[in-house]
Design a protein around this motif. Structure first.
Motif, short mmCIF file in Angstrom:
data_model
loop_
_atom_site.label_atom_id
_atom_site.label_comp_id
_atom_site.label_asym_id
_atom_site.label_seq_id
_atom_site.Cartn_x
_atom_site.Cartn_y
_atom_site.Cartn_z
N UNK A 1 0.84 -1.18 0.00
CA UNK A 1 0.00 0.00 0.00
C UNK A 1 0.88 1.24 0.00
N UNK A 2 0.51 2.21 -0.81
CA UNK A 2 1.32 3.41 -0.97
C UNK A 2 2.28 3.34 -2.14
N UNK B 1 -7.58 -5.05 -4.22
CA UNK B 1 -7.09 -4.74 -2.86
C UNK B 1 -7.21 -6.03 -2.06
N UNK B 2 -6.10 -6.72 -1.88
CA UNK B 2 -6.11 -8.05 -1.28
C UNK B 2 -5.66 -8.01 0.18
N UNK C 1 -9.63 5.55 1.90
CA UNK C 1 -8.26 6.07 1.85
C UNK C 1 -7.41 5.31 0.83
N UNK C 2 -7.75 4.04 0.58
CA UNK C 2 -7.02 3.27 -0.42
C UNK C 2 -7.62 3.49 -1.81
N UNK C 3 -8.91 3.76 -1.89
CA UNK C 3 -9.49 4.17 -3.17
C UNK C 3 -8.82 5.45 -3.66
N UNK C 4 -8.45 6.35 -2.73
CA UNK C 4 -7.77 7.58 -3.14
C UNK C 4 -6.46 7.26 -3.85
N UNK C 5 -5.75 6.26 -3.34
CA UNK C 5 -4.50 5.89 -4.01
C UNK C 5 -4.77 5.34 -5.40
N UNK D 1 -4.90 -10.55 3.55
CA UNK D 1 -4.74 -11.87 4.16
C UNK D 1 -4.20 -11.66 5.57
N UNK D 2 -5.01 -11.98 6.55
CA UNK D 2 -4.62 -11.71 7.92
C UNK D 2 -4.53 -10.22 8.17
N UNK D 3 -3.38 -9.78 8.67
CA UNK D 3 -3.19 -8.35 8.96
C UNK D 3 -2.52 -7.61 7.81
N UNK D 4 -2.24 -8.32 6.72
CA UNK D 4 -1.49 -7.74 5.61
C UNK D 4 -2.40 -7.44 4.42
N UNK D 5 -2.31 -6.23 3.91
CA UNK D 5 -3.06 -5.85 2.71
C UNK D 5 -2.09 -5.35 1.64
#
Length: 265
Positions: free
Chosen positions: A118-119, A153-154, A239-243, A156-160
């Motif tokens: 992300x980012x 936007x995937x 906030x991730x749609x913005x990216x 798994x657990x605490x990781x995106x």
């Protein structure tokens, strides 16, 4: 007050009507409406209120009573321009594929190297997947269709992560030939890197619409009761749609698709 029957419709309304008529003629009755896309556009503008003012205000000029007449020159972030451009692409590619009296396939390719934290979505350049599939198909003469770079936007657990993938709608080769040409070794991160599915009669236009969708899907991976890995779909957080919006702002409308073995327009 009713509109007089002999009074011509404004050009933009005629244009929008012609888009929906062309899709209906090919069996697609539920393509998204201009009104629904306008709401998505307004939501996107709210996500970026106060950010990069000049750039986003330019997109804001697309109103429900107007539409870009040269959408291929639009920034890919513009959902109204995308609605017009994408509908034209769907119709044109549908007709070109139908010229070939062979079965059509939906190909999905997911490579671990197309995954980004992300980012860092800006690091995914559509030209990279395009070069990959062009190189893999260069020895399959007669293949035609379209390839489109999509992102999900995937989680798994605490990781995106952002997972880039390629959708291609192709004809002119057998399923076995496509699988052989596009073969990729599976690994733990991507257990099914290449999938090739037959497109049923009458579904081609719907598959083209799905394969060229402009916005990302959110997916959460989990282990089902049978012990197998499964996934469910979620809304991508704003906030991730913005990216993702900013990623599309960095390209023109045609940049995410690649025509294969044909020309249109």
């Amino acid at each position: 007050m009713r509109r007089p029957a002999n009074l011509p419709l404004p050009a933009n309304i005629r244009y929008r009507s012609s888009i929906r008529r062309a899709l209906r003629d090919r069996g697609f009755d539920d393509f998204e409406t201009f009104a629904s896309v306008s709401k998505q556009q307004a939501s996107m503008m709210r996500r970026h209120k106060g950010n990069d003012k000049c750039k986003w205000e330019a997109i804001g000029y697309c109103r429900q009573d107007d539409i870009c007449r040269v959408p291929k020159r639009c920034q890919a972030a513009c959902l109204i321009g995308n609605w017009a451009y994408r509908s034209e692409i769907i119709v044109a590619v549908h007709d070109k594929i139908k010229e070939v009296p062979r079965e059509a396939f939906l190909v999905t390719v997911v490579l671990e190297s197309w995954s980004f934290q992300l980012g860092r979505l800006a690091d995914l350049k559509p030209a990279t997947p395009h070069r990959w599939i062009q190189g893999r198909l260069q020895n399959l003469k007669g293949v035609r269709g379209i390839a489109y770079v999509d992102v999900s936007f995937n989680t798994m657990g605490a990781n995106s992560v952002w997972q880039g993938h390629l959708h291609a709608v192709l004809t002119g080769a057998t399923k076995e030939e496509l699988k052989a040409a596009l073969s990729v070794k599976a690994n733990a991160a991507v257990p099914k890197p290449v999938m090739v599915k037959e497109i049923a009669d009458g579904d081609l236009v719907h598959v083209l619409a799905y394969a060229t969708k402009p916005l990302p899907e959110g997916r959460v991976a989990y282990v089902a009761e049978n012990g197998r890995q499964a996934q469910r779909f979620i809304n991508v957080p704003p906030k991730h749609l913005r990216e993702h919006d900013l990623w599309r702002m960095g390209m023109l409308m045609p940049d995410r698709h690649q025509l294969i073995g044909m020309r249109i327009g």
